[in-house]
Design a protein around this motif. Structure first.
Motif, PDB file in Angstrom:
ATOM      1  N   UNK A 116       0.828  -1.205   0.000  1.00 15.66           N
ATOM      2  CA  UNK A 116       0.000   0.000   0.000  1.00 15.66           C
ATOM      3  C   UNK A 116       0.863   1.255   0.000  1.00 15.66           C
ATOM      4  N   UNK A 117       1.943   1.234   0.790  1.00 16.63           N
ATOM      5  CA  UNK A 117       2.860   2.374   0.830  1.00 16.63           C
ATOM      6  C   UNK A 117       3.473   2.615  -0.540  1.00 16.63           C
ATOM      7  N   UNK A 123       4.618  12.145  -1.511  1.00 17.69           N
ATOM      8  CA  UNK A 123       6.036  12.535  -1.607  1.00 17.69           C
ATOM      9  C   UNK A 123       6.652  12.788  -0.235  1.00 17.69           C
ATOM     10  N   UNK A 124       5.888  13.377   0.678  1.00 14.29           N
ATOM     11  CA  UNK A 124       6.419  13.650   2.018  1.00 14.29           C
ATOM     12  C   UNK A 124       6.712  12.355   2.775  1.00 14.29           C
ATOM     13  N   UNK A 127       9.792  10.758   1.354  1.00 12.15           N
ATOM     14  CA  UNK A 127      10.989  11.487   1.790  1.00 12.15           C
ATOM     15  C   UNK A 127      11.343  11.123   3.223  1.00 12.15           C
ATOM     16  N   UNK A 128      10.338  10.995   4.073  1.00 11.53           N
ATOM     17  CA  UNK A 128      10.580  10.630   5.472  1.00 11.53           C
ATOM     18  C   UNK A 128      11.171   9.229   5.561  1.00 11.53           C
ATOM     19  N   UNK A 129      10.638   8.306   4.770  1.00 12.15           N
ATOM     20  CA  UNK A 129      11.176   6.942   4.730  1.00 12.15           C
ATOM     21  C   UNK A 129      12.623   6.958   4.255  1.00 12.15           C
ATOM     22  N   UNK A 130      12.910   7.741   3.223  1.00 14.88           N
ATOM     23  CA  UNK A 130      14.274   7.836   2.724  1.00 14.88           C
ATOM     24  C   UNK A 130      15.229   8.387   3.764  1.00 14.88           C
ATOM     25  N   UNK A 131      14.784   9.373   4.527  1.00 13.34           N
ATOM     26  CA  UNK A 131      15.623   9.942   5.585  1.00 13.34           C
ATOM     27  C   UNK A 131      15.916   8.906   6.662  1.00 13.34           C
ATOM     28  N   UNK A 132      14.901   8.115   7.028  1.00 16.43           N
ATOM     29  CA  UNK A 132      15.114   7.061   8.018  1.00 16.43           C
ATOM     30  C   UNK A 132      16.165   6.069   7.529  1.00 16.43           C
ATOM     31  N   UNK A 133      16.045   5.644   6.274  1.00 15.71           N
ATOM     32  CA  UNK A 133      17.005   4.678   5.725  1.00 15.71           C
ATOM     33  C   UNK A 133      18.424   5.241   5.723  1.00 15.71           C
TER      34      UNK A 133
END
Length: 512
Positions: A116-117, A123-124, A127-133
């Motif tokens: 689902x994600x 986009x936000x 971006x948050x997921x990318x920052x966590x990674x």
């Protein structure tokens, strides 16, 4: 410095709410925080949140000592209501379910959440997921790849994987990352979900003045992401355990990999630094498990080997222990560090911890004036040092009610005398509710800055968390006998909670 307070020890898997899927979840900590405050307790001490392999139940033998077990992700916080209802229906009306069944239900739900994600995230959110990674890349990359490879190879030990993967050759790792890209991203997303939920409940705990404590397990499992990714830091020809004693004449073999202390030291203890930083990011209080193993590690080379300590002599043991503990203290700050210094621990370990300013344990039923004397008496909690953690037991011990029933009449009499309970605790095998509260009050009156009590002992229950040295279905699965949303509906529970709060207030461990 941690102010004088009281805490409750409860594994996360033991929480029970109306909305969980048959096992404690991160979201249940909100209600547990509320219950802790109602009891006058400002600390919730947990066991490791680490993910064990399928078929393994102990959180002290984990696939990773950095990753949060996805089983703890709160299903009710996921977006798809229809999928959640189906999952809830599959586990409804069952007091206990086999872990394999729970795991299948939860992982199917999490897989759907990931799909689902990928399809609908804004986009936000991306971006948050990318920052966590990116922020967690130091451990997350290896964990997610390891997790994907475990699935690919049907959970075979990493030591049996193809040589190029076992040896972590760059070309093989790159090829595996490309081939398992979707799985890797999924496992990263699950950690992102766990992290986001954890930060939400930690923020809530802080708003209510409650500290969350976590456990820094001594070692990852041999078959773990960290051992695979950091092979030079481990001596895989040896296995960690405990030396022979009166209870285990052959010693204990835990199956954990032996740290290669020389190489860890040469690296500046980067592995321990990373672990302490991760603990700091999750907890307000960090409990160092099996601290004596950091000073001197007992290990075996084979079944016929009698075992040996590393380092071999006391001066080097003290030097090593203090060196590693200072690393943990430095990297874990500002979290408070406490040390599990139980078992066969030489006196100089506790002296060393005192020099370092690290509280050790005072288990009331084990503290004696002189164990060697034929009529040794229990040490009164009033004699405990301020730099200590006072408790009735741990996740590995009998509950207080069980111990009282099984111990000798002589010990009960000595225990009552040491705690000043002659008029409140029966010398026979019955530990009444009034008597168990009197024991808690005597313990909380101790000078110890921190008192952390297993929830079973606060409520006078018998069931225990784990029986060391056994593999049993009952280990690591005990849950609260009530849902946290409904405890106040019971007059008995309300009365007990009120009594505990008054004890915490009278002992100066709780102020509104």
């Amino acid at each position: 410095m941690l102010e004088r307070c009281a805490g409750v020890l409860i594994p996360l898997f033991s929480l029970r709410t109306e909305r969980d899927l048959g096992r404690g979840e991160i979201g249940g900590l909100r209600e547990m925080v509320d219950l802790a405050v109602a009891m006058g307790h400002r600390v919730i001490q947990l066991l490791p949140l680490d993910e064990p392999a399928p078929g393994e139940t102990s959180p002290y033998s984990a696939l990773s000592v950095f990753a949060i077990d996805p089983m703890y992700i709160s299903a009710a916080a996921l977006s798809d209501a229809a999928e959640l209802r189906r999952a809830q229906e599959s586990v409804a009306r069952r007091r206990t379910l086999p872990r394999a069944r729970l795991r299948k239900v939860k992982f199917e739900l999490l897989a759907h959440a990931f799909d689902s994600f990928e399809q609908r995230a804004s986009p936000a959110e991306r971006a948050e997921f990318g920052e966590f990674c990116e922020e967690n890349r130091a451990w997350l990359d290896d964990y997610a790849l390891f997790r994907g490879l475990k699935e690919k190879f049907k959970w075979k030990l990493w030591e049996s994987w193809p040589d190029e993967l076992r040896r972590r050759e760059a070309g093989a790792l790159g090829s595996a990352r490309r081939g398992l890209a979707d799985s890797i991203r999924k496992y990263c997303y699950w950690q992102y979900l766990a992290d986001r939920q954890w930060r939400d409940v930690r923020s809530y705990a802080k708003s209510r003045g409650v500290l969350l404590g976590g456990d820094l397990a001594f070692s990852p499992s041999r078959d773990s992401a960290e051992v695979w990714a950091n092979q030079p830091y481990f001596d895989l020809t040896r296995t960690v355990g405990a030396p022979p004693d009166d209870f285990n004449p052959d010693g204990q073999r835990w199956g954990l990999p032996m740290p290669n202390w020389e190489r860890m030291r040469a690296s500046g203890h980067q592995f321990w630094r990373a672990r302490a930083r991760r603990a700091r990011s999750l907890y307000d209080i960090v409990r160092v498990d099996h601290v004596v193993g950091i000073y001197r590690t007992f290990s075996f080379a084979g079944e016929d080997d009698g075992g040996a300590f590393t380092p071999a002599d006391e001066p080097h043991q003290i030097a090593q222990g203090e060196e590693v503990m200072r690393v943990i203290l430095d990297e874990a700050a500002p979290a408070e560090v406490i040390a599990e210094d139980l078992g066969t621990v030489p006196p100089w370990v506790r002296a060393s911890l005192t020099r370092l300013g690290v509280p050790g344990y005072k288990v009331v039923r084990w503290e004696r004036v002189n164990w060697a004397a034929p009529d040794e008496r229990f040490l009164s909690p009033s004699e405990y040092p301020e730099l200590s953690l006072a408790t009735t037991g741990t996740h590995d011990t009998q509950t207080l009610t069980q111990w009282w029933r099984e111990t000798t009449v002589k010990e009960r009499r000595q225990f009552r005398a040491a705690l000043g309970l002659e008029d409140r605790a029966s010398p026979d095998g019955r530990l009444t509710g009034r008597a168990s509260l009197a024991i808690v009050e005597a313990l909380y009156a101790a000078p110890s800055r921190l008192a952390v009590t297993p929830i079973q002992d606060l409520f006078g229950w018998r069931a225990r968390i784990n029986r060391p040295g056994t593999v049993a279905p009952s280990n690591w699965r005990w849950r609260l006998p009530f849902t946290l949303e409904r405890w106040s509906e019971s007059a008995t529970l309300r009365a007990r909670v009120t009594s505990l709060r008054r004890i915490a207030e009278r002992s100066g461990r709780f102020r509104t």
